[in-house]
Design a protein around this motif. Structure first.
Motif, PDB file in Angstrom:
ATOM      1  N   SER A  48      15.263  78.960  11.037  1.00  0.00           N
ATOM      2  CA  SER A  48      13.892  80.517  10.564  1.00  0.00           C
ATOM      3  C   SER A  48      14.582  81.934  11.258  1.00  0.00           C
ATOM      4  O   SER A  48      13.868  82.865  10.878  1.00  0.00           O
ATOM      5  N   THR A  49      15.310  81.997  10.666  1.00  0.00           N
ATOM      6  CA  THR A  49      16.651  83.614  10.856  1.00  0.00           C
ATOM      7  C   THR A  49      15.601  83.815  10.106  1.00  0.00           C
ATOM      8  O   THR A  49      15.736  85.310  10.010  1.00  0.00           O
ATOM      9  N   GLN A  50      15.544  83.275   8.702  1.00  0.00           N
ATOM     10  CA  GLN A  50      15.251  84.088   7.579  1.00  0.00           C
ATOM     11  C   GLN A  50      13.175  84.429   8.019  1.00  0.00           C
ATOM     12  O   GLN A  50      12.732  85.411   6.842  1.00  0.00           O
ATOM     13  N   GLY A  51      12.664  83.684   8.453  1.00  0.00           N
ATOM     14  CA  GLY A  51      11.596  84.504   8.509  1.00  0.00           C
ATOM     15  C   GLY A  51      10.355  82.745   8.420  1.00  0.00           C
ATOM     16  O   GLY A  51      11.070  81.391   8.013  1.00  0.00           O
ATOM     17  N   VAL A  52       9.209  82.186   8.024  1.00  0.00           N
ATOM     18  CA  VAL A  52       8.751  81.881   8.299  1.00  0.00           C
ATOM     19  C   VAL A  52       9.115  80.554   7.010  1.00  0.00           C
ATOM     20  O   VAL A  52       9.160  81.188   5.963  1.00  0.00           O
ATOM     21  N   GLY A 254       9.014  93.380  14.032  1.00  0.00           N
ATOM     22  CA  GLY A 254       9.382  94.235  12.364  1.00  0.00           C
ATOM     23  C   GLY A 254       7.416  94.258  11.957  1.00  0.00           C
ATOM     24  O   GLY A 254       7.256  94.811  11.131  1.00  0.00           O
ATOM     25  N   TYR A 255       7.016  93.045  12.268  1.00  0.00           N
ATOM     26  CA  TYR A 255       5.242  93.469  12.006  1.00  0.00           C
ATOM     27  C   TYR A 255       5.205  94.617  12.543  1.00  0.00           C
ATOM     28  O   TYR A 255       4.058  95.005  12.061  1.00  0.00           O
ATOM     29  N   GLY A 260       1.955  99.875  12.239  1.00  0.00           N
ATOM     30  CA  GLY A 260       2.123 101.012  12.976  1.00  0.00           C
ATOM     31  C   GLY A 260       2.844 102.599  12.135  1.00  0.00           C
ATOM     32  O   GLY A 260       2.596 103.588  12.483  1.00  0.00           O
ATOM     33  N   ASP A 261       3.346 101.691  11.215  1.00  0.00           N
ATOM     34  CA  ASP A 261       3.441 102.882  10.235  1.00  0.00           C
ATOM     35  C   ASP A 261       2.901 103.183   9.044  1.00  0.00           C
ATOM     36  O   ASP A 261       2.490 104.465   8.178  1.00  0.00           O
ATOM     37  N   ARG A 262       2.559 101.945   7.778  1.00  0.00           N
ATOM     38  CA  ARG A 262       2.435 101.926   7.040  1.00  0.00           C
ATOM     39  C   ARG A 262       1.278 100.446   6.620  1.00  0.00           C
ATOM     40  O   ARG A 262       1.330 100.232   5.894  1.00  0.00           O
ATOM     41  N   ALA A 278       1.040  83.789   6.547  1.00  0.00           N
ATOM     42  CA  ALA A 278       2.580  83.588   6.396  1.00  0.00           C
ATOM     43  C   ALA A 278       2.878  85.184   7.199  1.00  0.00           C
ATOM     44  O   ALA A 278       3.590  84.732   8.925  1.00  0.00           O
ATOM     45  N   PHE A 279       2.011  86.132   7.678  1.00  0.00           N
ATOM     46  CA  PHE A 279       3.077  87.590   7.973  1.00  0.00           C
ATOM     47  C   PHE A 279       1.926  86.768   9.566  1.00  0.00           C
ATOM     48  O   PHE A 279       2.767  87.457  10.629  1.00  0.00           O
ATOM     49  N   MET A 280       1.143  86.635  10.216  1.00  0.00           N
ATOM     50  CA  MET A 280       0.473  86.035  11.552  1.00  0.00           C
ATOM     51  C   MET A 280       1.312  84.941  12.222  1.00  0.00           C
ATOM     52  O   MET A 280       1.304  85.156  13.042  1.00  0.00           O
ATOM     53  N   LEU A 281       1.229  84.084  11.196  1.00  0.00           N
ATOM     54  CA  LEU A 281       2.551  83.117  11.860  1.00  0.00           C
ATOM     55  C   LEU A 281       3.668  83.315  12.755  1.00  0.00           C
ATOM     56  O   LEU A 281       4.319  82.389  13.273  1.00  0.00           O
TER      57      LEU A 281
END
Length: 403
Positions: A48-52, A254-255, A260-262, A278-281
């Motif tokens: 999972s090093t690239q994400g979900v 990063g989430y 926090g920025d955009r 996927a983002f919240m996972l």
């Protein structure tokens, strides 16, 4: 200690009953969108090093579209007493579940992101009716569980300024409006930051704080970790471990940096339920791995349905963007010392973002009344380990009840 003064009459602020029912059309549209998802290519690594991972999110999506039943969760929500009241120009939604036990302690429980009131549902029974869940009547609580502004059924702010400090002020007003003369607070994630901000206000009714994400990191160490600077010499083994965990967390949030920025750039989360899931996972690696195992059929404290309950609530209320703006509003450090002087109870779960050292906790909270390390559980222990978490809340306030 637990006297309640009812604020009623023509001059009292309105507190309105609330109930939610999603339309059949909205649920049908949700299923259609899930089934119409355009999938990315599979990751080019075997972990999972690239994400979900593609297989994980596809398995969750199939379950969501074909087996998951929102109506069951909706019924549980509506079975609890739901209310709306306007504070500081904004409608706040909250659950208010009173115990049947005499002298129950009022307790406000503050949630975080990507959580909601959903993350507290499993502990309502154990805390309001402890005699039915292995506790004694003297451990009972009246629970107040508010939805943060822009989350779930609370109103979405139309102007800036709703940061943790302002939310803390609103929560103090809520407890006063409910007539509670003395009460406690408990929180995790954003909730931990908010309840500490409540404590800094030292309202007359607040007797103590329970937290599972303690703000105890010395500010100079927190700043060094955030910048990647060298740490001071002389750290204990426990403190060095905490520093390693925080440094790891700062590399994998990063989430939070994006929101926090955009936050408004995340428009796709209002259009794609699978994109939102996927983002919240992928909150942070340990939590993702736990949820991935659960989705793959290995029993975990938080089930796929538990996770989907919260994502579906966010989808149906279209609050993905409005909830993300809290990161943009925030100016408060996550982990460092805030200066709380009232009594504090700390529960340390091993898969938290960092395990708060006892020495740091004693310095950060001069009135530390309880500190305990747990054998299992992570960043959302009320979701993941409700029995252990309920025991911790009871134990944390037990000393204060006797004063």
């Amino acid at each position: 200690m637990n006297q309640v003064i009812e604020k009623t009459g023509a001059g009292a602020p309105a507190i309105r009953p609330f109930e939610f029912r999603a339309s059949d059309a909205d649920l049908a549209d949700l299923r259609r969108r899930i089934e119409a998802t355009r999938w990315p290519d599979r990751e080019t690594v075997n972990d999972s090093t690239q994400g979900v991972q593609l297989a994980t999110i596809q398995k969750l999506a199939r379950h969501w579209a074909t087996q998951y039943d929102w109506r069951k969760t909706e019924a549980k929500l509506n079975a609890a007493p739901n209310f709306i009241t306007n504070i500081d120009g904004l409608d706040f939604h909250f659950l208010h579940v009173r115990s049947k036990h005499e002298n129950a302690l009022p307790l406000l429980m503050a949630h975080g992101w990507p959580g909601s009131i959903i993350e507290r549902m499993k502990i309502i029974g154990p805390l309001t009716d402890p005699t039915a869940h292995g506790g004694g009547a003297s451990d009972a609580f009246h629970l107040v569980i508010p939805s943060m502004p822009g989350y779930a059924f609370s109103e979405k702010p139309k102007t800036t300024g709703w940061d943790p400090v302002r939310i803390a002020n609103a929560y103090i007003e809520l407890m006063e409006r409910l007539g509670y003369v003395e009460y406690g607070v408990s929180g995790g994630d954003w909730g931990a930051i908010i309840v500490e901000q409540m404590a800094l206000k030292t309202p007359s009714g607040l007797i103590g704080v329970h937290t599972n994400m303690a703000g105890v990191v010395p500010p100079e160490i927190d700043k060094a970790l955030a910048r990647g600077d060298p740490l001071p010499a002389g750290l204990t083994e426990e403190e060095q471990r905490a520093c390693d965990q925080i440094a790891f967390a700062y590399k994998h949030i990063g989430y939070a940096l994006l929101m926090g920025d955009r936050p408004q750039t995340l428009t796709g989360f209002a259009d794609s339920p699978v994109g939102l899931a996927a983002f919240m996972l992928d909150l942070y690696p340990k939590r993702y791995e736990m949820l991935a195992r659960s989705i793959d059929g290995q029993p975990e404290g938080e089930t796929p349905d538990d996770f989907l309950d919260n994502i579906t609530l966010s989808w149906l209320t279209n609050t993905a963007i409005s909830s993300a703006r809290l990161y943009w509003e925030n100016k408060t450090p996550y982990f460092s010392v805030k200066g709380v002087t009232i009594p504090v109870a700390v529960s340390v779960f091993p898969d938290e973002l960092y395990e708060a050292p006892k020495g740091w906790s004693e310095k950060a909270y001069p009135r530390l009344v309880y500190y305990n390390r747990l054998p299992k559980g992570g960043h959302f222990p009320a979701w993941e380990q409700p029995e252990l978490y309920s025991q911790e809340v009871r134990a944390g306030f037990r000393t204060l009840r006797m004063q």
